[in-house]
Scaffold this motif. Sequence first.
Motif, short mmCIF file in Angstrom:
data_model
loop_
_atom_site.label_atom_id
_atom_site.label_comp_id
_atom_site.label_asym_id
_atom_site.label_seq_id
_atom_site.Cartn_x
_atom_site.Cartn_y
_atom_site.Cartn_z
N ASP A 1 11.40 28.94 -9.27
CA ASP A 1 10.94 30.20 -9.87
C ASP A 1 9.52 30.52 -9.44
N ALA A 2 8.67 29.50 -9.36
CA ALA A 2 7.29 29.73 -8.95
C ALA A 2 7.22 30.26 -7.52
N ILE A 3 8.05 29.71 -6.65
CA ILE A 3 8.07 30.18 -5.26
C ILE A 3 8.56 31.62 -5.19
N ASP A 4 9.62 31.93 -5.97
CA ASP A 4 10.20 33.28 -5.93
C ASP A 4 9.33 34.32 -6.64
N ARG A 5 8.82 33.98 -7.83
CA ARG A 5 8.13 34.96 -8.67
C ARG A 5 6.67 35.15 -8.27
N LEU A 6 6.03 34.07 -7.83
CA LEU A 6 4.59 34.12 -7.61
C LEU A 6 4.20 34.00 -6.14
N GLY A 7 5.19 33.94 -5.26
CA GLY A 7 4.90 33.91 -3.83
C GLY A 7 4.08 32.71 -3.40
N LEU A 8 4.49 31.51 -3.83
CA LEU A 8 3.70 30.32 -3.54
C LEU A 8 4.08 29.64 -2.23
N SER A 9 4.94 30.27 -1.44
CA SER A 9 5.39 29.62 -0.21
C SER A 9 4.23 29.19 0.68
N THR A 10 3.24 30.06 0.82
CA THR A 10 2.13 29.72 1.72
C THR A 10 1.33 28.52 1.21
N LEU A 11 1.28 28.36 -0.12
CA LEU A 11 0.53 27.21 -0.65
C LEU A 11 1.25 25.89 -0.40
N LEU A 12 2.55 25.95 -0.07
CA LEU A 12 3.27 24.73 0.27
C LEU A 12 2.82 24.18 1.62
N LEU A 13 2.00 24.94 2.32
CA LEU A 13 1.43 24.46 3.57
C LEU A 13 0.23 23.55 3.32
N GLU A 14 -0.17 23.40 2.06
CA GLU A 14 -1.30 22.54 1.72
C GLU A 14 -0.78 21.14 1.37
N PRO A 15 -1.31 20.08 2.00
CA PRO A 15 -0.83 18.72 1.74
C PRO A 15 -0.86 18.32 0.28
N GLU A 16 -1.94 18.68 -0.46
CA GLU A 16 -2.04 18.23 -1.84
C GLU A 16 -0.98 18.89 -2.73
N VAL A 17 -0.54 20.10 -2.37
CA VAL A 17 0.54 20.75 -3.12
C VAL A 17 1.86 20.05 -2.83
N LEU A 18 2.11 19.77 -1.55
CA LEU A 18 3.36 19.10 -1.18
C LEU A 18 3.49 17.74 -1.84
N GLU A 19 2.38 17.03 -1.95
CA GLU A 19 2.42 15.71 -2.56
C GLU A 19 2.75 15.78 -4.05
N ALA A 20 2.53 16.93 -4.67
CA ALA A 20 2.75 17.07 -6.11
C ALA A 20 4.12 17.60 -6.47
N VAL A 21 4.88 18.14 -5.50
CA VAL A 21 6.15 18.78 -5.85
C VAL A 21 7.24 17.76 -6.09
N GLU A 22 8.26 18.19 -6.84
CA GLU A 22 9.49 17.43 -7.03
C GLU A 22 10.44 17.86 -5.91
N ALA A 23 10.72 16.94 -5.00
CA ALA A 23 11.47 17.30 -3.79
C ALA A 23 12.95 17.47 -4.09
N ASP A 24 13.56 18.54 -3.56
CA ASP A 24 15.00 18.75 -3.66
C ASP A 24 15.45 19.56 -2.44
N VAL A 25 16.76 19.81 -2.37
CA VAL A 25 17.33 20.51 -1.21
C VAL A 25 16.70 21.88 -1.02
N HIS A 26 16.46 22.60 -2.09
CA HIS A 26 15.92 23.96 -1.98
C HIS A 26 14.48 23.95 -1.46
N LEU A 27 13.71 22.95 -1.89
CA LEU A 27 12.35 22.83 -1.37
C LEU A 27 12.38 22.53 0.12
N VAL A 28 13.31 21.67 0.54
CA VAL A 28 13.44 21.37 1.97
C VAL A 28 13.72 22.66 2.75
N GLY A 29 14.63 23.49 2.22
CA GLY A 29 14.92 24.76 2.88
C GLY A 29 13.69 25.63 3.02
#
Length: 402
Positions: free
Chosen positions: A107-135
């Motif tokens: 929901d955060a990716i869809d509603r708040l446009g956080l895709s670009t912030l997933l390019l930051e290492p510290e954000v990636l280290e904090a996420v709960e990884a699943d198939v949709h995040l991989v996509g």
Amino acid sequence: MTAAPVEATGSNGPTGPTDAGDAADERLRRWRLVLGGAEADGTGCVLAGQDAAMDGALTALYAKDGKGRSGRDRSAGLGASAPSVARWLGDIRTYFPSSVVQVMQRDAIDRLGLSTLLLEPEVLEAVEADVHLVGTLLSLNKAMPETTKETARAVVRKVVEDLEKRLASRTRATLTGALDRSTRISRPRHHDIDWNRTIAANLKHYLPEYRTVVPERLIGYGRASQSVKKEVVLCIDQSGSMAASVVYASVFGAVLASMRSIATRLVVFDTAVVDLTDQLDDPVDVLFGTQLGGGTDINRALAYCQSQITRPADTVVVLISDLYEGGIRDEMLKRVAAMKASGVQFVTLLALSDEGAPAYDREHAAALAALGAPAFACTPDLFPEVMAAAIEKRPLPIPDTA
């Protein structure tokens, strides 16, 4: 206001409410968390401690019209910085179970446009990884800075390894059985006898006085050998809507490639066609070799797959696509018909994911069904059974909801 996915142990403790009054308070507390606490929620419930922290995490994502629970204007969502997003991701992992965390991340990716912030290492280290995040990561692959790529690969590898643990053993066992059954022998060992087929073949030798069948002809399952028995071509649409399917198909491709009795080829396409077969020993390399998004030319992809088939009667082609064809429709259908006429087993999957059928081209699906290649969505758990049926050349186990 959009209802938030509230599922957590509250400040009342793990034992929960013990009487009618506590049960009513617990219901009120949950409604308060769902409604968000603005003046219109009507609960009159005041949150404190962990409940207040949970409410803050929900408000950051689901607040309506940019207003918090006090109704005052607030700055955009989670803010525009990687540290604030990383903190929020850590908070929701503290307060909510994994399944809810994954929903909130999406929901955060869809509603708040956080895709670009997933390019930051510290954000990636904090996420709960699943198939949709991989996509999502794969769709950002080309824009990803070098400082982030290793972290992204680690996230993708974790998901892939989890999927392999879940799917590999059952897939190998199911397909090994199908391969053995697809090779019948006439002089089987006792434990290799196919009794159902043997009895059916010897019914004319029934002896009424002894009430038995004399099995003059034995039919058995072929034993596994090191030679290649079947060839499988996975032809995967890598348009953006097929992200989860690309992830699962890559994992299954690696599992099939590990079986010596199956020669596996993996092809991805949009308007271009890329053969990733030489990377099948590592599905993470396969995934980073894809490029999600772009157009679709199914006809071109099938033309390439058709050119690689050397043993039609022993080949299974699996097309995974929503069938929105940007190429030449009639040529696509002619290729499918030609492959089937040559003996190829052709399987059409609208999706290979847990979500069911996406939007798809129903006209093309109907045309393929008329050719004997019905299109349906397939869950990862059903895929081994679908492949086993195709290998044995028996009817596919099409779900009722297709």
